[in-house]
Design an enzyme around this catalytic site. Structure first.
Site, PDB file in Angstrom:
ATOM      1  N   CYS A   2      69.488  59.323  24.105  1.00 10.54           N
ATOM      2  CA  CYS A   2      70.722  58.756  24.637  1.00 10.54           C
ATOM      3  C   CYS A   2      70.714  57.238  24.483  1.00 10.54           C
ATOM      4  CB  CYS A   2      70.838  59.087  26.116  1.00 10.54           C
ATOM      5  SG  CYS A   2      70.625  60.826  26.475  1.00 10.54           S
ATOM      6  N   ARG A  27      71.860  57.137  18.294  1.00  2.43           N
ATOM      7  CA  ARG A  27      70.808  57.612  19.194  1.00  2.43           C
ATOM      8  C   ARG A  27      71.177  58.927  19.866  1.00  2.43           C
ATOM      9  NH1 ARG A  27      67.090  53.478  21.000  1.00  2.43           N
ATOM     10  NH2 ARG A  27      66.551  54.916  22.637  1.00  2.43           N
ATOM     11  N   TRP A  73      72.657  62.581  24.333  1.00  2.00           N
ATOM     12  CA  TRP A  73      72.019  63.641  23.558  1.00  2.00           C
ATOM     13  C   TRP A  73      71.522  64.617  24.618  1.00  2.00           C
ATOM     14  CZ3 TRP A  73      67.075  65.832  23.129  1.00  2.00           C
ATOM     15  CH2 TRP A  73      66.864  66.627  21.993  1.00  2.00           C
ATOM     16  N   ASN A  99      68.745  57.587  30.668  1.00  3.84           N
ATOM     17  CA  ASN A  99      68.118  58.071  29.441  1.00  3.84           C
ATOM     18  C   ASN A  99      66.735  58.558  29.833  1.00  3.84           C
ATOM     19  OD1 ASN A  99      67.269  58.475  26.848  1.00  3.84           O
ATOM     20  ND2 ASN A  99      67.186  56.311  26.279  1.00  3.84           N
ATOM     21  N   GLY A 100      66.380  59.794  29.475  1.00  6.88           N
ATOM     22  CA  GLY A 100      65.072  60.333  29.838  1.00  6.88           C
ATOM     23  C   GLY A 100      65.234  61.685  30.513  1.00  6.88           C
ATOM     24  N   GLU A 480      58.262  66.396   3.091  1.00  7.65           N
ATOM     25  CA  GLU A 480      59.329  65.458   3.438  1.00  7.65           C
ATOM     26  C   GLU A 480      60.651  65.880   2.790  1.00  7.65           C
ATOM     27  OE1 GLU A 480      59.833  63.378   5.580  1.00  7.65           O
ATOM     28  OE2 GLU A 480      61.392  62.050   4.876  1.00  7.65           O
ATOM     29  N   LYS A 484      64.044  66.707   4.851  1.00  7.93           N
ATOM     30  CA  LYS A 484      65.317  66.016   4.604  1.00  7.93           C
ATOM     31  C   LYS A 484      66.425  67.030   4.365  1.00  7.93           C
ATOM     32  CE  LYS A 484      64.829  62.880   5.832  1.00  7.93           C
ATOM     33  NZ  LYS A 484      63.531  62.404   6.260  1.00  7.93           N
ATOM     34  N   GLU A 487      67.387  68.984   7.590  1.00  5.00           N
ATOM     35  CA  GLU A 487      67.984  68.110   8.605  1.00  5.00           C
ATOM     36  C   GLU A 487      69.467  67.853   8.381  1.00  5.00           C
ATOM     37  OE1 GLU A 487      65.667  64.406  10.310  1.00  5.00           O
ATOM     38  OE2 GLU A 487      65.374  64.630   8.172  1.00  5.00           O
ATOM     39  N   HIS A 503      49.695  82.671  -1.475  1.00  3.43           N
ATOM     40  CA  HIS A 503      49.081  83.245  -0.275  1.00  3.43           C
ATOM     41  C   HIS A 503      50.137  83.734   0.713  1.00  3.43           C
ATOM     42  CE1 HIS A 503      45.185  82.028  -1.679  1.00  3.43           C
ATOM     43  NE2 HIS A 503      45.604  80.780  -1.834  1.00  3.43           N
ATOM     44  N   LYS A 602      68.485  59.899  16.684  1.00  2.00           N
ATOM     45  CA  LYS A 602      67.447  58.962  16.261  1.00  2.00           C
ATOM     46  C   LYS A 602      66.614  58.607  17.479  1.00  2.00           C
ATOM     47  CE  LYS A 602      66.454  56.262  12.619  1.00  2.00           C
ATOM     48  NZ  LYS A 602      66.026  56.951  11.395  1.00  2.00           N
TER      49      LYS A 602
HETATM   50  C1  F6R Z   1      63.294  62.719   9.977  1.00  3.68           C
HETATM   51  C2  F6R Z   1      63.260  61.956  11.192  1.00  3.68           C
HETATM   52  C3  F6R Z   1      62.313  62.357  12.261  1.00  3.68           C
HETATM   53  C4  F6R Z   1      61.463  61.143  12.659  1.00  3.68           C
HETATM   54  C5  F6R Z   1      60.565  61.495  13.861  1.00  3.68           C
HETATM   55  C6  F6R Z   1      59.650  60.345  14.218  1.00  3.68           C
HETATM   56  O1  F6R Z   1      64.273  62.262   9.110  1.00  3.68           O
HETATM   57  O2  F6R Z   1      63.960  61.001  11.337  1.00  3.68           O
HETATM   58  O3  F6R Z   1      61.511  63.406  11.868  1.00  3.68           O
HETATM   59  O4  F6R Z   1      60.707  60.764  11.552  1.00  3.68           O
HETATM   60  O5  F6R Z   1      61.363  61.814  14.951  1.00  3.68           O
HETATM   61  O6  F6R Z   1      60.380  59.204  14.521  1.00  3.68           O
HETATM   62  P1  F6R Z   1      59.706  57.787  14.588  1.00  3.68           P
HETATM   63  O7  F6R Z   1      59.262  57.438  13.210  1.00  3.68           O
HETATM   64  O8  F6R Z   1      60.757  56.879  15.100  1.00  3.68           O
HETATM   65  O9  F6R Z   1      58.526  57.911  15.515  1.00  3.68           O
END
Ligand code: F6R
Length: 607
Positions: A2, A27, A73, A99-100, A480, A484, A487, A503, A602
């Site tokens: 949030c 966020r 969020w 937030n939390g 990765e 991507k 996501e 396997h 984020k």
């Molecule tokens: C993937 C993504 C998440 C972050 C993860 C760690 O695109 O954004 O998997 O990589 O939440 O976030 P940080 O790097 O901020 O600790």
């Protein structure tokens, strides 16, 4: 997670709050709301949906010079207008944004219900408003202090009271809170982007601290209610760094920024004379570096994948045992901290709860933990025992891209440093420096594959499942790539070592399940080609990301993306870029909300 914002000053609060929330929307973005105080009243508007939906319902006469806002969020309670913040007490005198997670909210709710409080929302946060109200005896600061004494869990909160115009009280425990100092105005927010348009002078709160702001100034106190003197810090980012600059999405912009962001991560960090790297923030002498016998890297998501690349590099070039582990798993398995082991906590945001709590647990056991962070002043950056900023500039898109290539850059530098304290010769070191310096140019060449990738995204975006396969240092890149794609396009994708599919995962292969192979010209090339033939033999469609002109691979694969030839240790840079672009264009093809994908946010500040 949030986003929180608060403002008090001489200007109309609602515009400032909504603009701040717009900046924080990355966020969390399922609902939002603001509360503005005026003439002894608190007016609240909240809405399910995006900030633009909220903006549409804020009445023109919504006037007042102080207020708080929130973009949510959801953790407790469904996404709707009612559960959106701010929350108020029964009399409408107190409003809070949180937030939390309040872990003991059910027992607090039961106590308050017995006292006659009727709860209006399903959130854990609403208890805070009632607790503050219950404790209020004319001094908001004291009421908040008493209320948070009853909370268990994590919080960054901002609180206002109708009878105390212009005053906002904030408190932090486990969720970030930063104050901004303006001319006859003050700001509070969960991150600096919310206030950057107005001030660059900020104060970062620590866990246990509270802040009391009014337009004329502030006081900060610690958990024992002692006043704290805090250093005012200056934000070094420019506002224009968080604009889109003509790109359709932040993710697109951030993918294309990588030649520059990688350059920022490495420049000024070479010592040519010594053919090594210089990373001042590590706070380690050459002797201490020499004593390191093992490196462990903790992180989550994309940062974890970057850590895996780092571990591979350290083992192969510096010959130091190294491993990466999911931070969320480290904390709860009572980790053994061995002597002469150096830890890294890797986190773009520097606020990820899983990584932060694992770092604290390791530090409690005596470990030295270095941070690899992007956000300056973030909690991990401040609490780590030293570290290196990746200098990517703000990463706004929820899907992390440029942070990955900058994080691995830090590990390339650290590997060089460690290798030079061990076996790597001056010539070897200089060769590595040259290789690394040419990476921004090679990333540019990988980006030039865009037209081909757009074509492939059109062809493959309807797939239900996808496999991403790589080996060696490119195995984490395959993970990765899969992360991507899922996501932002919501296509189910898995990353595997190309050797591992026989396997089990090979059972998934059929005519409609594509496999994307990473095939550089490294020592594993022949083996990966064999794995690719095994898929072809079962009629699985294959896309190969291979070195330009690799005719053998291009003849076997159904489709291919060519990347420039680099030294085999540097392939993660040029392999990951086409995967980022591929997921971006698949998501566009499927009309997904690229920058704000479903259910994500984020900076994950809850466990
Ligand atoms: C993937 C993504 C998440 C972050 C993860 C760690 O695109 O954004 O998997 O990589 O939440 O976030 P940080 O790097 O901020 O600790």
């Amino acid at each position: 997670m949030c986003g929180i914002v608060g403002y008090c000053g001489l200007r109309q609060a609602s515009d400032i709050l909504i603009d701040g929330l717009k900046r924080l929307e990355y966020r969390g973005y399922d609902s939002a709301g603001i509360c503005v105080g005026n003439s002894g009243l608190l007016n609240i508007v909240k809405r399910k949906g995006k900030i633009k939906d909220l903006r549409e319902v804020v009445p023109l006469e919504f006037k007042g010079l102080y207020g708080i806002g929130h973009t949510r969020w959801a953790t407790h309670g469904e996404v709707n207008d009612t559960n959106a913040h701010p929350h108020s007490d029964a009399a409408g005198k107190v409003a809070i944004c949180h937030n939390g997670i309040i872990e003991n909210y059910e027992s607090l709710r039961a106590i308050l219900t017995k006292e006659g409080i009727v709860f209006r929302t399903e959130t854990d946060s609403e208890v805070i408003a009632h607790l503050v109200s219950r404790s209020y005896k004319g001094d908001l600061f004291e009421a908040v202090r008493e209320a948070i004494g009853l909370l268990k869990g994590t919080y960054g909160i901002v609180v206002v009271h109708a009878d105390e115009p212009g005053r906002i009280v904030g408190a932090r425990n486990g969720s970030p809170l930063v104050a901004g100092i303006g001319d006859d105005e003050m700001f509070l927010a969960s991150d600096v982007t919310a206030m950057m348009a107005h001030t660059k002078q900020v104060l970062y709160l620590e866990d246990g601290e509270m802040i009391d702001i009014r337009p004329s100034g502030y006081t900060i106190s610690d958990a024992h209610n002692r006043e704290v003197e805090k250093k005012i810090e200056s934000i070094t980012w420019e506002l224009e760094q968080i604009e889109k600059h003509g790109y359709a999405h932040y993710m697109q912009k951030e993918i294309h920024e990588q030649p520059q962001s990688v350059l920022r991560a490495i420049q000024g960090r070479f010592n040519r004379e010594g053919a090594t790297a210089k990373l001042g923030g590590l706070n380690l002498t050459p002797k201490e570096l020499l004593n390191i016998e093992r490196v462990k890297i903790i992180a989550a998501g994309t940062s974890y994948h970057a850590g895996m690349v780092g571990a591979y590099l350290l083992e192969s070039l510096a010959r130091i045992p190294a491993s990466a582990e999911l931070a969320s798993e480290v904390r709860y398995r009572n980790p053994i901290v061995e002597k002469n082991t150096l830890y890294f906590a890797v986190s773009q945001s520097g606020e990820t709860a899983d990584t932060l709590y694992a770092m604290r647990e390791l530090q409690r056991k005596g470990a030295t933990v270095l941070g690899v962070c992007n956000v300056v002043g973030s909690t991990i950056a401040r609490e780590s025992d030293g570290g290196v900023y990746i200098h990517s500039g703000p990463e706004i898109a929820v899907a992390s891209t440029k942070a990955f290539t900058s994080q691995i850059s830090v590990f390339y530098l650290f590997t060089l440093l460690m290798a030079r304290t061990r076996d790597l010769s001056i010539e070897g070191g200089l060769g590595f420096v040259c290789g690394l310096e040419s990476i921004p140019e090679y990333i540019g060449k990988a980006l030039a594959q865009k037209p081909k990738i757009i074509e492939l995204a059109k062809k493959y975006a309807q797939a239900q499942d996808f496999l991403f396969l790589g080996r060696g240092i490119n195995y984490p890149v395959a993970l990765e790539g899969a992360l991507k794609l899922k996501e932002i396009s919501y296509i189910h994708a898995e990353g595997y070592s190309a050797a591992e599919i026989k396997h089990g995962p090979i059972a998934l292969i059929n005519e409609v399940t594509p496999s994307l192979f990473l095939i550089p010209d490294d020592h594993l090339r022949e083996k990966v080609i064999s794995n690719m033939k095994e898929i072809k033999a079962r009629k699985g469609p294959v896309i190969a990301v291979c070195v330009e002109g690799d005719q053998e691979v291009m003849n076997i694969a159904d489709d291919y993306i060519e990347v420039p030839k680099v030294h085999e240790l540097f392939y993660p840079y040029v392999m990951v870029v086409p995967l980022q672009l591929f997921s971006y264009y698949c998501a566009l093809e499927l009309k997904r909300n690229v920058d704000q994908p479903r259910n994500l946010a984020k900076s994950v500040t809850v466990e």
